[in-house]
Design a protein around this motif. Structure first.
Motif, PDB file in Angstrom:
ATOM      1  N   ASP A   4      13.372   1.167  -6.453  1.00  0.00           N
ATOM      2  CA  ASP A   4      13.086  -0.258  -6.627  1.00  0.00           C
ATOM      3  C   ASP A   4      13.131  -0.982  -5.281  1.00  0.00           C
ATOM      4  N   HIS A   5      14.053  -0.539  -4.406  1.00  0.00           N
ATOM      5  CA  HIS A   5      14.171  -1.156  -3.084  1.00  0.00           C
ATOM      6  C   HIS A   5      12.897  -0.923  -2.274  1.00  0.00           C
ATOM      7  N   ASP A   6      12.350   0.305  -2.340  1.00  0.00           N
ATOM      8  CA  ASP A   6      11.099   0.610  -1.625  1.00  0.00           C
ATOM      9  C   ASP A   6       9.962  -0.258  -2.144  1.00  0.00           C
ATOM     10  N   GLU A   7       9.880  -0.411  -3.462  1.00  0.00           N
ATOM     11  CA  GLU A   7       8.822  -1.236  -4.052  1.00  0.00           C
ATOM     12  C   GLU A   7       8.958  -2.689  -3.633  1.00  0.00           C
ATOM     13  N   GLU A   8      10.190  -3.208  -3.615  1.00  0.00           N
ATOM     14  CA  GLU A   8      10.418  -4.589  -3.170  1.00  0.00           C
ATOM     15  C   GLU A   8      10.017  -4.762  -1.715  1.00  0.00           C
ATOM     16  N   ARG A   9      10.370  -3.787  -0.869  1.00  0.00           N
ATOM     17  CA  ARG A   9      10.022  -3.858   0.548  1.00  0.00           C
ATOM     18  C   ARG A   9       8.501  -3.841   0.715  1.00  0.00           C
ATOM     19  N   ASP A  10       7.818  -2.926   0.005  1.00  0.00           N
ATOM     20  CA  ASP A  10       6.354  -2.849   0.095  1.00  0.00           C
ATOM     21  C   ASP A  10       5.713  -4.145  -0.370  1.00  0.00           C
ATOM     22  N   GLY A  12       7.116  -7.164  -0.405  1.00  0.00           N
ATOM     23  CA  GLY A  12       7.420  -8.194   0.589  1.00  0.00           C
ATOM     24  C   GLY A  12       6.527  -8.078   1.817  1.00  0.00           C
ATOM     25  N   THR A  13       6.312  -6.856   2.283  1.00  0.00           N
ATOM     26  CA  THR A  13       5.433  -6.627   3.435  1.00  0.00           C
ATOM     27  C   THR A  13       4.009  -7.050   3.106  1.00  0.00           C
ATOM     28  N   ALA A  14       3.526  -6.687   1.927  1.00  0.00           N
ATOM     29  CA  ALA A  14       2.165  -7.052   1.510  1.00  0.00           C
ATOM     30  C   ALA A  14       2.022  -8.568   1.399  1.00  0.00           C
ATOM     31  N   LEU A  15       3.020  -9.238   0.845  1.00  0.00           N
ATOM     32  CA  LEU A  15       2.969 -10.702   0.746  1.00  0.00           C
ATOM     33  C   LEU A  15       2.910 -11.347   2.122  1.00  0.00           C
ATOM     34  N   ARG A  16       3.719 -10.862   3.045  1.00  0.00           N
ATOM     35  CA  ARG A  16       3.700 -11.420   4.405  1.00  0.00           C
ATOM     36  C   ARG A  16       2.333 -11.207   5.064  1.00  0.00           C
ATOM     37  N   THR A  17       1.753 -10.032   4.864  1.00  0.00           N
ATOM     38  CA  THR A  17       0.427  -9.757   5.419  1.00  0.00           C
ATOM     39  C   THR A  17      -0.597 -10.704   4.819  1.00  0.00           C
ATOM     40  N   ALA A  18      -0.569 -10.881   3.505  1.00  0.00           N
ATOM     41  CA  ALA A  18      -1.519 -11.775   2.831  1.00  0.00           C
ATOM     42  C   ALA A  18      -1.364 -13.202   3.338  1.00  0.00           C
ATOM     43  N   ALA A  47      -1.797  -5.238  -7.361  1.00  0.00           N
ATOM     44  CA  ALA A  47      -3.008  -5.632  -6.640  1.00  0.00           C
ATOM     45  C   ALA A  47      -2.669  -6.119  -5.232  1.00  0.00           C
ATOM     46  N   THR A  48      -1.577  -6.858  -5.102  1.00  0.00           N
ATOM     47  CA  THR A  48      -1.162  -7.373  -3.795  1.00  0.00           C
ATOM     48  C   THR A  48      -0.743  -6.242  -2.872  1.00  0.00           C
ATOM     49  N   VAL A  49       0.061  -5.315  -3.388  1.00  0.00           N
ATOM     50  CA  VAL A  49       0.521  -4.197  -2.558  1.00  0.00           C
ATOM     51  C   VAL A  49      -0.660  -3.328  -2.132  1.00  0.00           C
ATOM     52  N   HIS A  50      -1.561  -3.036  -3.056  1.00  0.00           N
ATOM     53  CA  HIS A  50      -2.698  -2.182  -2.695  1.00  0.00           C
ATOM     54  C   HIS A  50      -3.608  -2.887  -1.684  1.00  0.00           C
ATOM     55  N   THR A  51      -3.978  -4.126  -1.972  1.00  0.00           N
ATOM     56  CA  THR A  51      -4.927  -4.834  -1.116  1.00  0.00           C
ATOM     57  C   THR A  51      -4.338  -5.173   0.243  1.00  0.00           C
ATOM     58  N   PHE A  52      -3.176  -5.805   0.245  1.00  0.00           N
ATOM     59  CA  PHE A  52      -2.617  -6.314   1.500  1.00  0.00           C
ATOM     60  C   PHE A  52      -1.589  -5.385   2.139  1.00  0.00           C
ATOM     61  N   GLY A  53      -1.130  -4.390   1.412  1.00  0.00           N
ATOM     62  CA  GLY A  53      -0.196  -3.421   1.974  1.00  0.00           C
ATOM     63  C   GLY A  53      -0.869  -2.138   2.398  1.00  0.00           C
ATOM     64  N   VAL A  55      -4.736  -1.609   2.260  1.00  0.00           N
ATOM     65  CA  VAL A  55      -6.111  -1.696   2.764  1.00  0.00           C
ATOM     66  C   VAL A  55      -6.233  -2.540   4.029  1.00  0.00           C
ATOM     67  N   TRP A  56      -5.786  -3.785   4.001  1.00  0.00           N
ATOM     68  CA  TRP A  56      -5.975  -4.676   5.151  1.00  0.00           C
ATOM     69  C   TRP A  56      -5.334  -4.152   6.438  1.00  0.00           C
ATOM     70  N   PRO A  57      -4.178  -3.503   6.404  1.00  0.00           N
ATOM     71  CA  PRO A  57      -3.581  -3.019   7.659  1.00  0.00           C
ATOM     72  C   PRO A  57      -4.339  -1.857   8.322  1.00  0.00           C
ATOM     73  N   ARG A  58      -5.348  -1.313   7.685  1.00  0.00           N
ATOM     74  CA  ARG A  58      -6.102  -0.171   8.234  1.00  0.00           C
ATOM     75  C   ARG A  58      -7.052  -0.661   9.331  1.00  0.00           C
ATOM     76  N   THR A  59      -6.494  -1.001  10.473  1.00  0.00           N
ATOM     77  CA  THR A  59      -7.298  -1.587  11.548  1.00  0.00           C
ATOM     78  C   THR A  59      -7.682  -0.588  12.629  1.00  0.00           C
TER      79      THR A  59
END
Length: 134
Positions: A4-10, A12-18, A47-53, A55-59
């Motif tokens: 659950d901690h890993d999921e929360e971290r992912d 949170g990271t995706a939200l910050r990226t978005a 959807a948030t984790v997949h899109t912003f965690g 896909v978007w970081p693949r730069t």
């Protein structure tokens, strides 16, 4: 195995990226709506984790600016006007110019049709005005 901690971290990271990409907080988009089923929160999180965690970081191949213009083009071509609004904000916040966006609509008109391009252009005008403060 993911905890659950890993999921929360992912998440949170995706939200910050978005929020960085959009240039605005996402709370109002993520709050439960009237009549929203309990698993609605799961959908928005996934959807948030997949899109912003994921896909978007693949730069490494497509930079954020290019990815943003591609995303505007996809949303406009599909005719998904509310998501287009967000994609336009991301594009403008990441160096895409209004002129480049209009040029993309000219190209969309040739390949996806005038109606899609024109509807998308109307949404873009609203976002341009919003950014200009009016």
């Amino acid at each position: 195995m993911m905890t659950d901690h890993d999921e929360e971290r992912d998440y949170g990271t995706a939200l910050r990226t978005a929020e960085e990409l959009l240039g605005m907080p996402l709370e109002r988009f993520l709050e439960p709506g009237a009549g929203e089923p309990a698993n609605g929160a799961d959908f928005k999180r996934l959807a948030t984790v997949h899109t912003f965690g994921d896909v978007w970081p693949r730069t490494d191949v497509l930079d954020t600016r290019t990815r943003a213009l591609v995303s505007v083009t996809i949303a406009a071509t599909l005719g998904t006007l509310e998501p287009l609004r967000g994609q336009l904000r991301i594009a403008l916040n990441n160096g895409v110019t209004p002129e480049e966006i209009v040029e993309a609509f000219i190209h969309i008109e040739a390949y996806a049709g005038a109606a899609r391009a024109f509807d998308s252009y109307q949404v873009a005008l609203q976002v341009f005005a919003e950014r200009a403060g009016g």
